[in-house]
Scaffold this active site. Sequence first.
Site, short mmCIF file in Angstrom:
data_model
loop_
_atom_site.label_atom_id
_atom_site.label_comp_id
_atom_site.label_asym_id
_atom_site.label_seq_id
_atom_site.Cartn_x
_atom_site.Cartn_y
_atom_site.Cartn_z
N GLY A 1 1.51 16.38 105.89
CA GLY A 1 1.88 15.58 104.81
C GLY A 1 1.64 14.38 105.22
O GLY A 1 1.48 13.60 106.10
N GLY B 1 2.63 21.72 109.45
CA GLY B 1 3.05 20.84 110.78
C GLY B 1 1.74 20.52 111.65
O GLY B 1 1.53 21.20 112.77
N GLN C 1 2.13 30.46 104.49
CA GLN C 1 1.88 30.08 105.14
C GLN C 1 2.57 29.65 106.65
O GLN C 1 3.83 29.46 106.67
CB GLN C 1 3.09 28.83 104.40
CG GLN C 1 2.51 27.42 105.13
CD GLN C 1 3.93 26.33 103.87
OE1 GLN C 1 4.36 25.07 104.03
NE2 GLN C 1 3.32 26.91 102.48
N TYR D 1 13.21 20.27 99.99
CA TYR D 1 13.12 18.93 100.16
C TYR D 1 13.22 17.93 99.77
O TYR D 1 13.07 17.84 98.71
CB TYR D 1 11.44 19.00 100.26
CG TYR D 1 10.16 20.08 101.34
CD1 TYR D 1 10.63 20.51 101.92
CD2 TYR D 1 9.19 19.92 100.40
CE1 TYR D 1 10.48 21.77 102.92
CE2 TYR D 1 8.09 21.24 101.46
CZ TYR D 1 9.07 21.85 102.42
OH TYR D 1 8.22 23.53 102.85
N1 LIG Z 1 7.10 26.72 105.12
C1 LIG Z 1 7.87 25.84 105.85
O1 LIG Z 1 9.12 26.78 106.59
C2 LIG Z 1 7.47 24.13 106.29
C3 LIG Z 1 7.50 23.70 107.38
C4 LIG Z 1 7.66 22.52 107.90
C5 LIG Z 1 6.13 21.53 106.74
N2 LIG Z 1 5.90 22.50 105.85
C6 LIG Z 1 4.91 21.67 104.62
O2 LIG Z 1 3.82 21.28 105.58
C7 LIG Z 1 3.47 20.22 105.33
C8 LIG Z 1 3.21 19.37 106.46
O3 LIG Z 1 4.01 19.59 107.88
P1 LIG Z 1 5.14 18.15 108.76
O4 LIG Z 1 4.97 17.30 107.14
O5 LIG Z 1 6.16 18.80 108.69
O6 LIG Z 1 3.94 17.40 109.04
P2 LIG Z 1 2.44 17.20 109.92
O7 LIG Z 1 2.04 17.69 108.57
O8 LIG Z 1 2.48 17.52 110.75
O9 LIG Z 1 2.89 15.88 109.75
C9 LIG Z 1 3.53 14.77 108.93
C10 LIG Z 1 4.00 13.20 109.03
O10 LIG Z 1 3.18 12.71 109.57
C11 LIG Z 1 2.93 11.17 110.00
N3 LIG Z 1 1.12 11.20 108.78
C12 LIG Z 1 0.34 11.63 108.33
N4 LIG Z 1 -0.80 11.30 108.75
C13 LIG Z 1 -0.73 9.86 109.08
C14 LIG Z 1 -1.15 9.43 109.20
N5 LIG Z 1 -2.99 9.30 108.63
N6 LIG Z 1 -1.47 8.66 110.67
C15 LIG Z 1 -0.76 8.47 110.90
N7 LIG Z 1 1.48 9.70 110.62
C16 LIG Z 1 0.22 10.54 109.88
C17 LIG Z 1 3.95 10.94 108.65
O11 LIG Z 1 4.71 10.95 109.15
P3 LIG Z 1 5.99 9.47 109.18
O12 LIG Z 1 4.24 8.29 108.78
O13 LIG Z 1 6.58 9.06 108.81
O14 LIG Z 1 5.25 9.10 110.63
C18 LIG Z 1 4.15 12.28 107.70
O15 LIG Z 1 4.84 13.26 107.39
C19 LIG Z 1 4.83 19.36 105.26
O16 LIG Z 1 4.88 18.20 104.17
C20 LIG Z 1 5.14 20.66 104.38
O17 LIG Z 1 5.46 21.11 102.71
C21 LIG Z 1 6.27 24.10 105.25
#
Ligand SMILES: NC(=O)c1ccc[n+]([C@@H]2O[C@H](COP(=O)([O-])OP(=O)(O)OC[C@H]3O[C@@H](n4cnc5c(N)ncnc54)[C@H](OP(=O)(O)O)[C@@H]3O)[C@@H](O)[C@H]2O)c1
Length: 332
Positions: free
Chosen positions: A296, A220, A191, A75
């Site tokens: 995230g 996600g 994960q 990241y």
């Molecule tokens: N192991 C892997 O391969 C892998 C892959 C992906 C992710 N991950 C991990 O999992 C975590 C979570 O997944 P993700 O970040 O990809 O996706 P997610 O949690 O589904 O979406 C996060 C995004 O949604 C928006 N958001 C979050 N809370 C909000 C709220 N209360 N109101 C409005 N918008 C909101 C923000 O982006 P905006 O404000 O820009 O819209 C945020 O960056 C990652 O950060 C990472 O640590 C791991």
Amino acid sequence: MIYGAIVSAHMLGEVDCIMRRQYLGSSDLHVSVVGLGTWAIGGDFWGETDDAQSMQAIQTALDSGINLIDTAPAYGAGHAETVVGKAIAGRRDEVVIATKCGVVRTKDGFERNLKPESVRQEVEDSLRRLQTDVIDLYQIHWPDVDTPLEDTLAALKDLQQQGKFRYLGVSNFGPELMEQVMREMDLVSLQPQYSLLQRDIEQETLPFCRRHNIGVLSYGSLAAGVLTGKFKERPAFAEGDQRYHFYPFFEEPLWSQAQELVGVLREIAESRGKPTAQAAINWVVQQDGITSALVGCKTPDQARQNAAAGTWTLTDEEWQIIDGAYRRIFSS
Ligand SMILES: NC(=O)c1ccc[n+]([C@@H]2O[C@H](COP(=O)([O-])OP(=O)(O)OC[C@H]3O[C@@H](n4cnc5c(N)ncnc54)[C@H](OP(=O)(O)O)[C@@H]3O)[C@@H](O)[C@H]2O)c1
């Protein structure tokens, strides 16, 4: 210290009750059911970020009862880990740090690399950036078909014995690969991607984890923000933004199906006086076998809002209504 975090959240009047926690698999890591994801705050591929704001978001997450932070060297080529390290300086004992190895940044992008020498270098770099002498949960980020898994595991076993990390987890592994790991080492967590819009693991992987007491940290969980209901129309992200490539929900027919499901989530959330995002997070967390939903966020407000999901639950009936809506919408 953890108690202190909960009390301060109460004093601010920001949570209804205490954040729920669960043990991660067979480990003694007692993690909040909402974990903080840090992909976006790495600073690339995910729109604009601001380090000062990211640090505030991390500190707000801790103040709101979150004690699990997930990060990775991939990241922002180490930047997310550096920001996490700075944000938690002085509060290390409040945090369960989960980071990863095996996805390495190159000049042109990323490569999967689980070669022992690379993993040994990665763990040292992560410890330095996170300003800690031990990582609580060290996860293999993705499988690497070019490196025999037993070679990687031998290196990891050695690093664990040296005290570089406490527990081993994997990410994006299926049952077969997890079995290989379990023959060599204790495996405490998986994960995978899991949300109301991506439920593949329910077929084999989640039952496998339940049978073997492997904790599950979903990623996600908000489908990259789609399940918050904030996008009224398909967003126009900048070229190169990973959300379009990594998550398929911004393309038809998924986009329209997702909007229909968000309508159901919104209605249930509103009837409880809660934001839609919290209903989406709780639907994940209340699935049997899920330990924590990684969510995230880029701002303190998002961190506070998402953490609050861990302080209430959907009723069985509400959970089933959402599940039923999913089945109806996605079977058509
Ligand atoms: N192991 C892997 O391969 C892998 C892959 C992906 C992710 N991950 C991990 O999992 C975590 C979570 O997944 P993700 O970040 O990809 O996706 P997610 O949690 O589904 O979406 C996060 C995004 O949604 C928006 N958001 C979050 N809370 C909000 C709220 N209360 N109101 C409005 N918008 C909101 C923000 O982006 P905006 O404000 O820009 O819209 C945020 O960056 C990652 O950060 C990472 O640590 C791991």
